[in-house]
Design a protein around this motif. Structure first.
Motif, PDB file in Angstrom:
ATOM      1  N   UNK A 148       0.814  -1.212   0.000  1.00 27.48           N
ATOM      2  CA  UNK A 148       0.000   0.000   0.000  1.00 27.48           C
ATOM      3  C   UNK A 148       0.850   1.265   0.000  1.00 27.48           C
ATOM      4  N   UNK A 149       1.957   1.253   0.724  1.00 27.49           N
ATOM      5  CA  UNK A 149       2.847   2.416   0.706  1.00 27.49           C
ATOM      6  C   UNK A 149       3.413   2.641  -0.691  1.00 27.49           C
ATOM      7  N   UNK A 150       3.759   1.565  -1.358  1.00 33.46           N
ATOM      8  CA  UNK A 150       4.253   1.645  -2.739  1.00 33.46           C
ATOM      9  C   UNK A 150       3.171   2.215  -3.658  1.00 33.46           C
ATOM     10  N   UNK A 151       1.947   1.756  -3.480  1.00 28.32           N
ATOM     11  CA  UNK A 151       0.837   2.231  -4.309  1.00 28.32           C
ATOM     12  C   UNK A 151       0.574   3.710  -4.068  1.00 28.32           C
ATOM     13  N   UNK A 152       0.602   4.130  -2.802  1.00 30.15           N
ATOM     14  CA  UNK A 152       0.383   5.547  -2.493  1.00 30.15           C
ATOM     15  C   UNK A 152       1.411   6.426  -3.206  1.00 30.15           C
ATOM     16  N   UNK A 153       2.656   5.983  -3.186  1.00 32.64           N
ATOM     17  CA  UNK A 153       3.708   6.754  -3.858  1.00 32.64           C
ATOM     18  C   UNK A 153       3.434   6.872  -5.349  1.00 32.64           C
ATOM     19  N   UNK A 154       3.046   5.770  -5.971  1.00 31.84           N
ATOM     20  CA  UNK A 154       2.764   5.780  -7.408  1.00 31.84           C
ATOM     21  C   UNK A 154       1.557   6.661  -7.732  1.00 31.84           C
ATOM     22  N   UNK A 155       0.524   6.585  -6.918  1.00 30.42           N
ATOM     23  CA  UNK A 155      -0.675   7.372  -7.173  1.00 30.42           C
ATOM     24  C   UNK A 155      -0.385   8.863  -7.115  1.00 30.42           C
ATOM     25  N   UNK A 156       0.389   9.260  -6.130  1.00 33.14           N
ATOM     26  CA  UNK A 156       0.661  10.689  -5.983  1.00 33.14           C
ATOM     27  C   UNK A 156       1.703  11.192  -6.983  1.00 33.14           C
ATOM     28  N   UNK A 157       2.561  10.312  -7.437  1.00 32.51           N
ATOM     29  CA  UNK A 157       3.569  10.719  -8.418  1.00 32.51           C
ATOM     30  C   UNK A 157       3.022  10.772  -9.839  1.00 32.51           C
ATOM     31  N   UNK A 158       2.082   9.867 -10.168  1.00 29.88           N
ATOM     32  CA  UNK A 158       1.602   9.867 -11.546  1.00 29.88           C
ATOM     33  C   UNK A 158       0.499   8.864 -11.807  1.00 29.88           C
ATOM     34  N   UNK A 159      -0.645   9.055 -11.159  1.00 28.75           N
ATOM     35  CA  UNK A 159      -1.746   8.104 -11.316  1.00 28.75           C
ATOM     36  C   UNK A 159      -2.197   7.980 -12.762  1.00 28.75           C
ATOM     37  N   UNK A 160      -2.045   9.055 -13.531  1.00 25.01           N
ATOM     38  CA  UNK A 160      -2.554   9.043 -14.902  1.00 25.01           C
ATOM     39  C   UNK A 160      -1.475   8.821 -15.957  1.00 25.01           C
ATOM     40  N   UNK A 161      -0.269   8.487 -15.493  1.00 29.19           N
ATOM     41  CA  UNK A 161       0.762   8.088 -16.443  1.00 29.19           C
ATOM     42  C   UNK A 161       0.395   6.727 -17.030  1.00 29.19           C
ATOM     43  N   UNK A 162       0.706   6.522 -18.299  1.00 26.56           N
ATOM     44  CA  UNK A 162       0.290   5.321 -19.012  1.00 26.56           C
ATOM     45  C   UNK A 162       0.759   4.042 -18.316  1.00 26.56           C
TER      46      UNK A 162
END
Length: 295
Positions: A148-162
């Motif tokens: 979940x911590x990994x997912x949070x980082x990805x979501x905030x860094x670029x949720x809409x990146x391809x």
């Protein structure tokens, strides 16, 4: 005239066929089809209420470990395709089934109803499903905090990146009210099934085929932000202090999914549980959900 033995056989078969319809379950994030502490236990409980019911708990993958992992990292569209194949291959479901989705399993089963009308879905019960997406990830289910911590980082860094959209399930229903245009263009799952990218007439036609849409909202939900998404509500654009309820949304007013039609026919049921996410008592389930599974 039928021989007595043949007549008795026909009567027995009629009794079996007239039992409660099959039930299909889809678990939420961080869970699996058969966890004895969650869906495994629920299956046993449903059997105490509907002993003749056939229950299929969807496993997305070849084993429980894959099923759990795929709830985080398998493209949601691929999961829907996988589920549709499972449903079509199960002859027990050919005459129709009731569907219960838990958390993200709620919107996944809605996508099944919209994309895979055969075998026919009867009632669709969404227990805490995020039908307008989420804009927050406050708590992690089970023992998945590292993931979940990994997912949070990805979501905030670029949720809409391809890359993130194609490989992170939660990004596929991440709905940023401050980036509505970007969301509509980039969301490969939620924006599609909510008719926010292009209009697909089949999505509306197919969803209208179900008998009832039962939406369960948890009033003390500490996992879904905003919890109103469980009733198809969501934030106003650029304003996270105001919620637009379903009946005031463009999705409803334009009847893009047939929700306005269903509502006017009293086929949408708005249920509540005064508890945290996916927390409900046996009695609440008996009173509120079991009636929709009986016929």
């Amino acid at each position: 005239m039928l021989p007595v033995v043949a007549l008795i056989t026909c009567l027995i078969n009629a009794i079996v066929i007239s039992g409660s319809p099959p039930i299909v379950l889809w678990h939420g994030m961080g869970d699996s089809c058969c966890n004895p502490l969650s869906l495994g236990s629920l299956i046993k409980f449903i059997k105490t209420q509907l002993p003749d019911s056939y229950i299929l708990s969807l496993r997305i993958g070849s084993n429980i470990v894959e099923d759990t992992s795929n709830g985080f990292f398998m493209n949601a569209n691929h999961q829907i395709d996988y589920a549709c194949k499972l449903l079509n291959a199960d002859t027990n479901l050919s005459q129709g089934y009731h569907a219960i989705g838990f958390s993200q399993g709620g919107q996944f089963l809605r996508a099944v109803a919209q994309r895979c009308p055969s075998p026919p879905m009867l009632n669709l019960i969404s227990v805490g499903g995020q039908h307008q997406g989420v804009f927050g990830f406050p708590r992690c289910p089970g023992d998945n905090e590292t993931i979940c911590n990994y997912i949070r980082d990805l979501l905030h860094l670029g949720a809409y990146e391809s890359f993130v959209q194609n490989h992170l399930v939660q990004a596929e229903y991440w709905h940023d009210p401050h980036k509505e245009n970007t969301y509509r263009q980039a969301s490969i799952f939620l924006a599609d099934i909510n008719q926010e990218r292009t209009f697909n007439e089949a999505y509306k036609t197919n969803l209208l085929k179900i008998r009832n849409l039962i939406l369960v909202k948890f009033l003390r939900d500490g996992m879904v932000t905003p919890s109103e998404s469980e009733h198809f509500g969501f934030y106003e654009e650029n304003n996270t202090t105001k919620i637009i309820p379903l009946r005031e949304s463009s999705l409803y007013l334009k009847d893009l999914l047939g929700l306005k039609t269903m509502d006017e026919q009293s086929r949408i049921k708005f249920l509540e549980s005064d508890t945290d996410h996916l927390q409900f008592t046996d009695q609440w389930f008996i009173d509120n959900i079991i009636p929709y599974l009986k016929d």
